[in-house]
Design a protein around this motif. Structure first.
Motif, short mmCIF file in Angstrom:
data_model
loop_
_atom_site.label_atom_id
_atom_site.label_comp_id
_atom_site.label_asym_id
_atom_site.label_seq_id
_atom_site.Cartn_x
_atom_site.Cartn_y
_atom_site.Cartn_z
N VAL A 1 0.83 -1.21 0.00
CA VAL A 1 0.00 0.00 0.00
C VAL A 1 0.86 1.25 0.00
O VAL A 1 0.61 2.19 -0.75
CB VAL A 1 -0.92 0.01 1.24
N GLU B 1 6.85 3.85 0.98
CA GLU B 1 7.57 5.02 1.49
C GLU B 1 7.14 5.35 2.92
O GLU B 1 7.97 5.53 3.81
CB GLU B 1 7.21 6.18 0.56
N ALA C 1 9.23 5.32 6.45
CA ALA C 1 9.36 6.55 7.23
C ALA C 1 8.86 6.35 8.65
O ALA C 1 9.35 7.00 9.57
CB ALA C 1 8.59 7.68 6.56
N HIS C 2 7.89 5.45 8.84
CA HIS C 2 7.40 5.20 10.20
C HIS C 2 8.27 4.21 10.96
O HIS C 2 7.94 3.83 12.07
CB HIS C 2 5.96 4.67 10.17
N GLY C 3 9.34 3.75 10.33
CA GLY C 3 10.30 2.93 11.06
C GLY C 3 10.18 1.45 10.79
O GLY C 3 10.87 0.66 11.43
N LYS D 1 12.61 13.64 2.01
CA LYS D 1 13.15 12.28 1.89
C LYS D 1 14.57 12.22 2.42
O LYS D 1 14.99 11.19 2.96
CB LYS D 1 13.09 11.81 0.44
N LEU E 1 14.37 12.14 6.24
CA LEU E 1 13.80 10.87 6.71
C LEU E 1 14.76 9.70 6.48
O LEU E 1 14.49 8.58 6.89
CB LEU E 1 12.49 10.57 5.98
N LEU F 1 15.44 8.49 3.55
CA LEU F 1 15.02 7.69 2.40
C LEU F 1 15.98 7.88 1.23
O LEU F 1 16.10 7.02 0.38
CB LEU F 1 13.60 8.06 1.96
N ARG G 1 13.17 7.91 12.66
CA ARG G 1 11.89 7.34 12.24
C ARG G 1 10.98 7.00 13.41
O ARG G 1 9.77 6.92 13.24
CB ARG G 1 12.15 6.11 11.37
N ILE H 1 8.92 10.09 13.82
CA ILE H 1 8.23 10.62 12.64
C ILE H 1 6.86 10.00 12.45
O ILE H 1 6.66 8.81 12.64
CB ILE H 1 9.08 10.34 11.38
N ARG H 2 5.91 10.82 12.03
CA ARG H 2 4.67 10.31 11.43
C ARG H 2 4.60 10.98 10.06
O ARG H 2 4.73 12.20 9.96
CB ARG H 2 3.46 10.74 12.22
N TYR H 3 4.42 10.19 9.04
CA TYR H 3 4.62 10.71 7.70
C TYR H 3 3.35 10.55 6.85
O TYR H 3 2.73 9.49 6.87
CB TYR H 3 5.78 9.95 7.07
N PRO I 1 2.62 10.64 3.02
CA PRO I 1 3.20 10.81 1.68
C PRO I 1 2.21 11.49 0.74
O PRO I 1 1.05 11.68 1.09
CB PRO I 1 3.47 9.37 1.22
N ARG J 1 0.89 8.31 -3.93
CA ARG J 1 1.84 7.24 -3.62
C ARG J 1 1.16 6.08 -2.93
O ARG J 1 1.78 5.05 -2.67
CB ARG J 1 2.96 7.76 -2.72
N ILE J 2 -0.12 6.24 -2.58
CA ILE J 2 -0.84 5.16 -1.92
C ILE J 2 -1.46 4.28 -2.99
O ILE J 2 -2.25 4.72 -3.81
CB ILE J 2 -1.95 5.73 -1.01
N LEU K 1 2.19 0.50 12.70
CA LEU K 1 3.56 0.60 12.18
C LEU K 1 4.56 0.89 13.29
O LEU K 1 5.76 0.63 13.14
CB LEU K 1 3.64 1.70 11.12
N LYS K 2 4.09 1.46 14.39
CA LYS K 2 5.00 1.76 15.49
C LYS K 2 5.12 0.58 16.46
O LYS K 2 5.79 0.68 17.48
CB LYS K 2 4.50 2.99 16.26
#
Lengths: 316, 267
Positions: free
Chosen positions: A171, A174, A178-180, B51, B54, B56, B79, B82-84, B86, B90-91, B109-110
């Motif tokens: 999904v 990137e 970025a969230h680790g 980027k 971050l 990237l 990271r 960070i809360r990102y 995009p 990009r989704i 994600l955390k």
């Protein structure tokens, strides 16, 4: 009914075929689903054909006496993993198009290697290579089943553990990084484990059927079902029903079970497209919220429809 | 205690993947916490700067630090903070995700695998969706939403997540007025009520002009930095956006008007 059970009890090759059908449905649900999410359905074909090239290399090495211990299946696994790694490398930036190209190139390369080596392999062993293309689910031996079962279990376990990661990589690569999240590791894990499972499934049922079973049910489900879990479940059902109907048909009519299964899986996709069109036409007004269990029921109904159609078709 | 700056770049240069130079000789410092905007025309290196910090993209030369952590050596630590969000396109929409799945992603994600959503995660996610007026669509498939709604869900994903820095890449481009207002209000409220910094990339400063504390104006290098009104200088704007750029004063603030200004722009 009792006769059928009797028949299955008496014929080990049939037991193995049924078991293989279930295992391949597991592989399709665990791996095909995510490949289709990722827009990478072509990789199933690429890996299956790479397995063929790898087998040719294995037979050549073994037969020429260069590396006598080299089992052709090792070649198949090696080539599949290489294709997955190459595809993964091309797609590290998250661009699907680049991965498609990588698959195409490795597909061509492994088929060329297979054809090249065929001239140096004794003719009596060439059918073993072609076996990877057609395959026969009724001719599996115990070792085939054990290998297929162990990868299916491994794949199933990894998918249970990491399905969220695989979805997130598909999904929003990137954002996940970025969230680790270590998206790169999951990206490779998903591709390589899928490749191993596809290679072993290819040995069992042939490249063409693997492609059909890996891709068509997932594509069909993704058109209709609106949750990740629902899609996985529905892929399993469609794949299993197609294979079982294929097997059953091969007892009534003289026909390859794999061919029937492949055709059914493909038809399921066509049917799904059709259902979606009708549905879109009906639901012009905003539709009511659906729960997950509703979707599962729908999926189940859809697979029943397919089943009925098939039964209908062998009546005449 | 002297706090580390939110962002600190020293002689930074970054290349695009095709080898072209995206940013060169970038040096600046932004205090923490802050609500900052990175502005500039298309292709000016705004997203590339994000980027780079971050982790990237590796800088070609120089360094950039986030809260004192180097983008290359300490990307893991960065990271965690960070809360990102995009850019919306990009989704990938091929996966049947629901609105709730996208928002929960910010929280999950955390976590560590298998990343199960607790009832607390669900509550926080619902609250975040409430902020952008999307909680009624909790069970709706994400790909079926309009562009503006999808953007709101992505902002909610960031609001629901953990970490002291929110980074948003063009969250207002191609969204309807309603979504724009909701997003801007939600971010402003969140910034004021919590100890978080917000870094927003945008090519139109006007909707957030009164909220941002610092603006970084880029065109492949730093052209201007400071408060919104000081960056909205006619000379600077002409340098970046060409001779058609005009500065308009309204209610004590200076706004930049260019030919492509407007809310329903799609680029």
């Amino acid at each position: 009914m009792i006769e059928i059970i009797q028949l299955i009890m008496d014929s080990p090759f049939l037991q193995r075929a049924l078991l293989a059908a279930v295992l391949i449905a597991v592989v399709a649900a665990a791996s095909g689903t995510f490949l289709v999410f990722r827009g990478l359905s072509f990789m199933a074909a690429g890996v299956a054909h790479a397995a063929l090239g790898g087998t040719a290399l294995g037979i050549f090495l073994q037969d020429s006496g260069l590396v006598p211990w080299f089992n052709p299946i090792l070649g198949a696994l090696l080539f599949s993993v290489l294709v997955a790694a190459f595809t993964g490398y091309a797609g590290e930036s998250g661009l699907t198009q680049k991965m498609e190209v990588a698959v195409g190139v490795s597909f061509a390369l492994s088929m060329s290697i297979a054809v090249f080596l065929m001239y140096y392999i004794p003719p009596y062993r060439v059918p073993q290579i072609w076996g990877y293309l057609i395959g026969d689910i009724l001719l599996l031996n115990n070792i085939d089943i054990i290998m297929l079962a162990s990868t299916a279990v491994l794949l199933g376990f990894i998918t249970l553990m990491f399905n969220k990661e695989f979805v997130y990589v598909s999904v929003d690569m990137e954002g996940s990084i970025a969230h680790g999240m270590n998206a790169r590791a999951y990206h490779y894990l998903m591709l390589i484990v899928s490749a191993l499972a596809i290679a072993l499934a290819t040995k069992a049922v042939g490249a063409i059927l693997v492609y059909a079973i890996m891709v068509a049910p997932a594509a069909a489900s993704n058109e209709l079902v609106k949750s990740v879990r629902g899609v996985i479940f529905s892929v399993f059902l469609i794949a299993l029903v197609s294979e079982l109907v294929g097997l059953t048909t091969s007892f009534v009519v003289f026909v390859s079970p794999s061919a029937i299964a492949g055709i059914l899986a493909a038809l399921a996709y066509l049917l799904a497209l059709q259902i979606k069109r009708v549905r879109d036409r009906v639901h012009v007004e905003p539709k009511a919220e659906k729960t997950e269990s509703d979707e599962m029921i729908d999926t189940f109904k859809a697979s029943l429809v397919i089943d009925q159609e098939n039964n209908h078709s062998h009546d005449h | 205690m002297t706090a580390e700056p939110l962002l600190e770049a020293q002689n930074l240069a970054v290349r695009y993947p095709n080898g072209e130079m995206a940013l060169h000789d970038v040096s600046f410092k932004i205090k923490s916490p802050s609500f900052m905007a990175i502005i500039g025309p298309n292709g000016s290196g705004k997203s590339t700067l994000i980027k780079a910090f971050l982790g990237l993209i590796r800088p070609f030369r120089g360094t950039i630090k986030v809260n004192g952590f180097d983008s290359v050596k300490n990307s893991g630590k960065i990271r965690k903070m960070i809360r990102y969000v995009p850019q919306r396109d990009r989704i990938e929409l091929t996966v049947p995700m629901k609105v709730k799945d996208i928002v929960l992603m910010g929280r999950l994600l955390k976590k560590l695998p298998p990343r199960f959503a607790s009832s607390k995660d669900i509550k926080i996610s619902r609250d975040a969706l409430e902020q952008v007026d999307m909680v009624d669509l909790w069970n709706r498939p994400f790909p079926e939403l309009s562009g503006g709604q999808r953007q709101r869900v992505l902002v909610a994903r960031a609001l629901a997540s953990d970490g002291s820095i929110l980074v948003l890449d063009e969250p207002l481009s191609g969204t309807d007025v309603e979504s724009q207002d909701l997003i801007v209000e939600a971010l402003d409220k969140y910034h004021k009520e919590n100890d978080v910094s917000i870094i927003m990339v945008t090519h139109d400063l006007n909707p957030i002009h009164t909220l941002v504390e610092e603006v970084l104006l880029l065109k492949n290098t730093v052209i201007g930095i400071g408060e919104p009104c000081s960056v909205m200088d006619p000379e600077l704007m002409k340098k970046v956006y060409g001779p058609t750029a005009r500065i308009v004063e309204y209610a004590g603030h200076r706004y930049c008007m260019t030919r492509d200004s407007g809310i329903d722009r799609h680029d």
